[in-house]
Scaffold this active site. Structure first.
Site, mmCIF file in Angstrom:
data_model
loop_
_atom_site.group_PDB
_atom_site.id
_atom_site.type_symbol
_atom_site.label_atom_id
_atom_site.label_comp_id
_atom_site.label_asym_id
_atom_site.label_seq_id
_atom_site.Cartn_x
_atom_site.Cartn_y
_atom_site.Cartn_z
ATOM 1 N N GLU A 1 0.876 -1.181 0.000
ATOM 2 C CA GLU A 1 0.000 0.000 0.000
ATOM 3 C C GLU A 1 0.904 1.219 0.000
ATOM 4 O O GLU A 1 1.539 1.527 1.015
ATOM 5 C CB GLU A 1 -0.876 0.001 1.264
ATOM 6 C CG GLU A 1 -1.854 -1.141 1.333
ATOM 7 C CD GLU A 1 -2.982 -1.002 0.338
ATOM 8 O OE1 GLU A 1 -3.320 0.142 -0.035
ATOM 9 O OE2 GLU A 1 -3.509 -2.024 -0.094
ATOM 10 N N CYS B 1 -2.379 8.946 3.074
ATOM 11 C CA CYS B 1 -2.101 8.463 1.712
ATOM 12 C C CYS B 1 -3.195 8.891 0.743
ATOM 13 O O CYS B 1 -2.928 9.154 -0.423
ATOM 14 C CB CYS B 1 -1.945 6.948 1.718
ATOM 15 S SG CYS B 1 -3.319 6.093 2.501
HETATM 16 P P1 NAD Z 1 8.719 4.843 4.301
HETATM 17 O O1 NAD Z 1 8.625 4.028 3.065
HETATM 18 O O2 NAD Z 1 9.882 5.744 4.454
HETATM 19 O O3 NAD Z 1 8.748 3.893 5.587
HETATM 20 C C1 NAD Z 1 7.714 2.976 5.846
HETATM 21 C C2 NAD Z 1 8.255 1.858 6.715
HETATM 22 O O4 NAD Z 1 9.204 1.090 5.997
HETATM 23 C C3 NAD Z 1 8.966 2.335 7.979
HETATM 24 O O5 NAD Z 1 8.577 1.503 9.052
HETATM 25 C C4 NAD Z 1 10.430 2.137 7.625
HETATM 26 O O6 NAD Z 1 11.270 1.939 8.746
HETATM 27 C C5 NAD Z 1 10.365 0.886 6.791
HETATM 28 N N1 NAD Z 1 11.515 0.667 5.894
HETATM 29 C C6 NAD Z 1 12.351 1.590 5.349
HETATM 30 N N2 NAD Z 1 13.254 0.970 4.539
HETATM 31 C C7 NAD Z 1 12.974 -0.355 4.572
HETATM 32 C C8 NAD Z 1 13.538 -1.511 3.933
HETATM 33 N N3 NAD Z 1 14.574 -1.427 3.085
HETATM 34 N N4 NAD Z 1 12.976 -2.713 4.181
HETATM 35 C C9 NAD Z 1 11.917 -2.824 5.016
HETATM 36 N N5 NAD Z 1 11.341 -1.770 5.655
HETATM 37 C C10 NAD Z 1 11.873 -0.555 5.430
HETATM 38 O O7 NAD Z 1 7.343 5.629 4.408
HETATM 39 P P2 NAD Z 1 6.940 6.748 5.480
HETATM 40 O O8 NAD Z 1 7.674 8.003 5.134
HETATM 41 O O9 NAD Z 1 7.062 6.190 6.850
HETATM 42 O O10 NAD Z 1 5.375 6.929 5.179
HETATM 43 C C11 NAD Z 1 4.837 7.820 4.258
HETATM 44 C C12 NAD Z 1 4.410 7.085 3.007
HETATM 45 O O11 NAD Z 1 3.478 6.066 3.312
HETATM 46 C C13 NAD Z 1 3.708 7.989 2.018
HETATM 47 O O12 NAD Z 1 4.196 7.740 0.722
HETATM 48 C C14 NAD Z 1 2.255 7.559 2.107
HETATM 49 O O13 NAD Z 1 1.494 7.811 0.963
HETATM 50 C C15 NAD Z 1 2.398 6.109 2.373
HETATM 51 N N6 NAD Z 1 1.168 5.564 2.958
HETATM 52 C C16 NAD Z 1 0.394 4.734 2.187
HETATM 53 C C17 NAD Z 1 -0.804 4.230 2.700
HETATM 54 C C18 NAD Z 1 -1.686 3.326 1.880
HETATM 55 O O14 NAD Z 1 -2.527 2.653 2.451
HETATM 56 N N7 NAD Z 1 -1.547 3.293 0.563
HETATM 57 C C19 NAD Z 1 -1.178 4.557 4.007
HETATM 58 C C20 NAD Z 1 -0.372 5.402 4.746
HETATM 59 C C21 NAD Z 1 0.812 5.894 4.217
#
Ligand code: NAD
Length: 489
Positions: free
Chosen positions: A214, A248
């Site tokens: 997502e 999001c």
């Molecule tokens: P992010 O991708 O930076 O981090 C998300 C998670 O992934 C964190 O827990 C982070 O520690 C982890 N992570 C980072 N690198 C990783 C790796 N290599 N392997 C595994 N895990 C890893 O996102 P963010 O900045 O925390 O959140 C914002 C984003 O989330 C926005 O783009 C938003 O649109 C999206 N979002 C999407 C939805 C949806 O349902 N589509 C809902 C909420 C947020």
């Protein structure tokens, strides 16, 4: 909060796998009882949880209080329906090969599911996916965002306090901890940025485990000339600014038919300009827009606004960061176009860029001119027209005369097209079955000493099978009777 390394994550995975069989054995009703006790715990601790959410995210109090409430809703939905969704079912066979068969379909959970979440919903984001995974009978290792891990870790403590068995842990840490989680689980559910989603999909591909992603969005709102402008402007203000735009499915860009463009811009500017910003005290409910969760996010919002202004956009309200704190003023931008980052990249902040369009065709073309396809909204007084426009939008969900409304429709799938994701959450039964392997069971209605197609082969047997399949499979009499032959004998 500790930053767990790969060895620690491996150790947690071993313990979770040991606890999972008894959890699966408890069945949907047994699991529902535990989850409902957890829901009670959420209700009994809702204020404390909202305070934690607020303290680690800087949300307005009204935004913070939504998270425990939504958590209870998700638990109630899956606790109520899990038995029905997971029930084994008979399936009708097809064709002559199925005629003598009895078919059944059942589901077994993946033993260990990894759930990795972002910071914008410190409690709601993990709960959305952890609940159906637990209800499926899986054990869950959930890694919250390093930006906001506190409330979720407290909720996992609450799980044990409510009588939950050791099938759920909070694995705190940064991206490396997340990567370690992907390395030990049987299925991964990720919510976060498209950039990280790609990395997770690549690793899941190497490990040959399923992943569901997502990701980000750039949701368009289309306001047609026959829309209720007052309601549309209120919705844009809420849908763009709620949670400071850090959602999001926030309204990220607005396209308005030229006949009503000025009226819409005036109405939305008036509404956005009066929003009260701050991190108000628990219980106060006096602020609509809170802070950005990180300074990096604040910088990104500022960059998008500055980029738009440098290319000719104008502000009708807002446009600046606050002198203190991680606040960015609720902002409306006009005279924007698709050369600007604010119309193409995810802003994830309290900004509403509004663009004038000639007609609905131009609105649809621009809405679809995006690498993202999470959700969208269409506004019109004519339901048929709105529906026709909605069906042309390339997005996983389209709300008609509302915004963000699909977020809480657990009976519908929620997911993105294009770079907004792979797979879906919720969607009734499929929201829980995605955490399961399907198992097909085939049994015999009648037991013969041998099947016609078993060894040994013979011209007589094979010829009879060929004639029978032609008789039953062909769509016209010539072929049925073998008067037109494919030449295979
Ligand atoms: P992010 O991708 O930076 O981090 C998300 C998670 O992934 C964190 O827990 C982070 O520690 C982890 N992570 C980072 N690198 C990783 C790796 N290599 N392997 C595994 N895990 C890893 O996102 P963010 O900045 O925390 O959140 C914002 C984003 O989330 C926005 O783009 C938003 O649109 C999206 N979002 C999407 C939805 C949806 O349902 N589509 C809902 C909420 C947020």
């Amino acid at each position: 909060m500790p930053n767990l390394g790969p060895d620690h994550v491996k150790h947690l995975a071993t313990e979770l796998r040991e606890a999972q069989p008894a959890w699966e054995e408890a069945g949907p009703d047994g699991r529902a009882r535990v989850l409902l006790a957890w829901a009670d715990w959420f209700l009994d601790n809702d204020r404390k949880l909202a305070e934690m959410v607020q303290s680690e995210s800087g949300k307005a109090w009204a935004d913070a209080t939504m998270e425990p409430a939504v958590s209870v809703e998700v638990i109630n939905y899956y606790a109520k329906h899990a038995r029905e969704f997971l029930a084994p079912r008979r399936v009708r066979p097809h064709g002559p090969v199925g005629a003598t068969k009895r078919l059944a379909l059942r589901h077994r959970p993946y033993q260990l599911v990894g759930i990795i979440t972002p910071w914008n919903g410190p409690l709601g984001a993990p709960v959305f996916d952890v609940v159906p995974a637990l209800m499926a009978g899986a054990a869950v290792i959930c890694k919250p965002s390093e930006v906001a891990p506190i409330t979720w870790t407290e909720a996992v403590r609450g799980w044990r306090e409510a009588g939950g068995p050791p099938v759920l842990v909070s694995a705190t840490g940064d991206g490396a901890t997340g990567a370690a989680v992907v390395d030990v689980v049987d299925m991964v559910m990720f919510t976060g940025s498209t950039r990280t989603g790609r990395k997770i999909a690549a690793r899941a591909g190497e490990r040959l485990i399923p992943c569901s992603l997502e990701l980000g969005g750039k949701d368009a709102m289309i306001v047609l000339a026959d829309a209720d402008i007052e309601r549309a402007a209120s919705a844009a203000s809420w849908g763009g600014m709620m949670n400071s735009g850090q959602l999001c499915i926030s309204v990220e860009r607005v396209y308005v038919e030229e006949q009503v463009y000025d009226a819409f811009v005036t109405a939305v500017t008036d509404k956005v300009a009066t929003l009260r910003q701050g991190t108000d005290a628990p219980g106060a409910f006096v602020c609509e827009v809170g802070a950005m969760a990180t300074s990096a996010q604040l910088d990104l919002v500022e960059r998008h606004v500055d980029d738009a202004l440098s290319k000719g956009a104008k502000l009708t309200t807002g446009g600046h960061r606050a002198a203190a704190g991680l606040y960015f003023e609720p902002t409306v931008l006009v005279d924007v176009d698709h050369t600007m980052a604010c119309m193409r990249e995810e802003t994830f902040g309290p900004t509403l860029p509004v663009m004038r369009v000639r007609d609905e065709d131009e609105a649809i073309r621009l809405a679809n001119d995006s690498t993202y396809g999470l959700s969208a909204s269409v506004w019109s007084g004519d339901p048929l027209r709105a529906r026709k426009v909605a069906e042309q939008i390339q997005a996983g969900a389209v709300n008609i005369n509302n915004v963000l409304a699909n977020l809480f429709q657990f009976t519908l799938p929620q997911g993105g097209w294009k770079e907004s994701g792979v797979g879906y959450r919720f969607g009734g039964a499929s929201g829980i079955l995605k955490y399961c392997h399907p198992q097909a069971l085939v049994s015999e209605r009648v037991s013969l000493r041998s099947e016609p197609y078993w060894f040994p082969v013979s011209p007589r047997k094979s010829g009879a099978i060929g004639r029978a399949s032609r008789l039953l499979g062909a769509h016209d009499w010539k072929r049925r009777l073998g008067l037109r032959s494919g030449g295979h004998g």
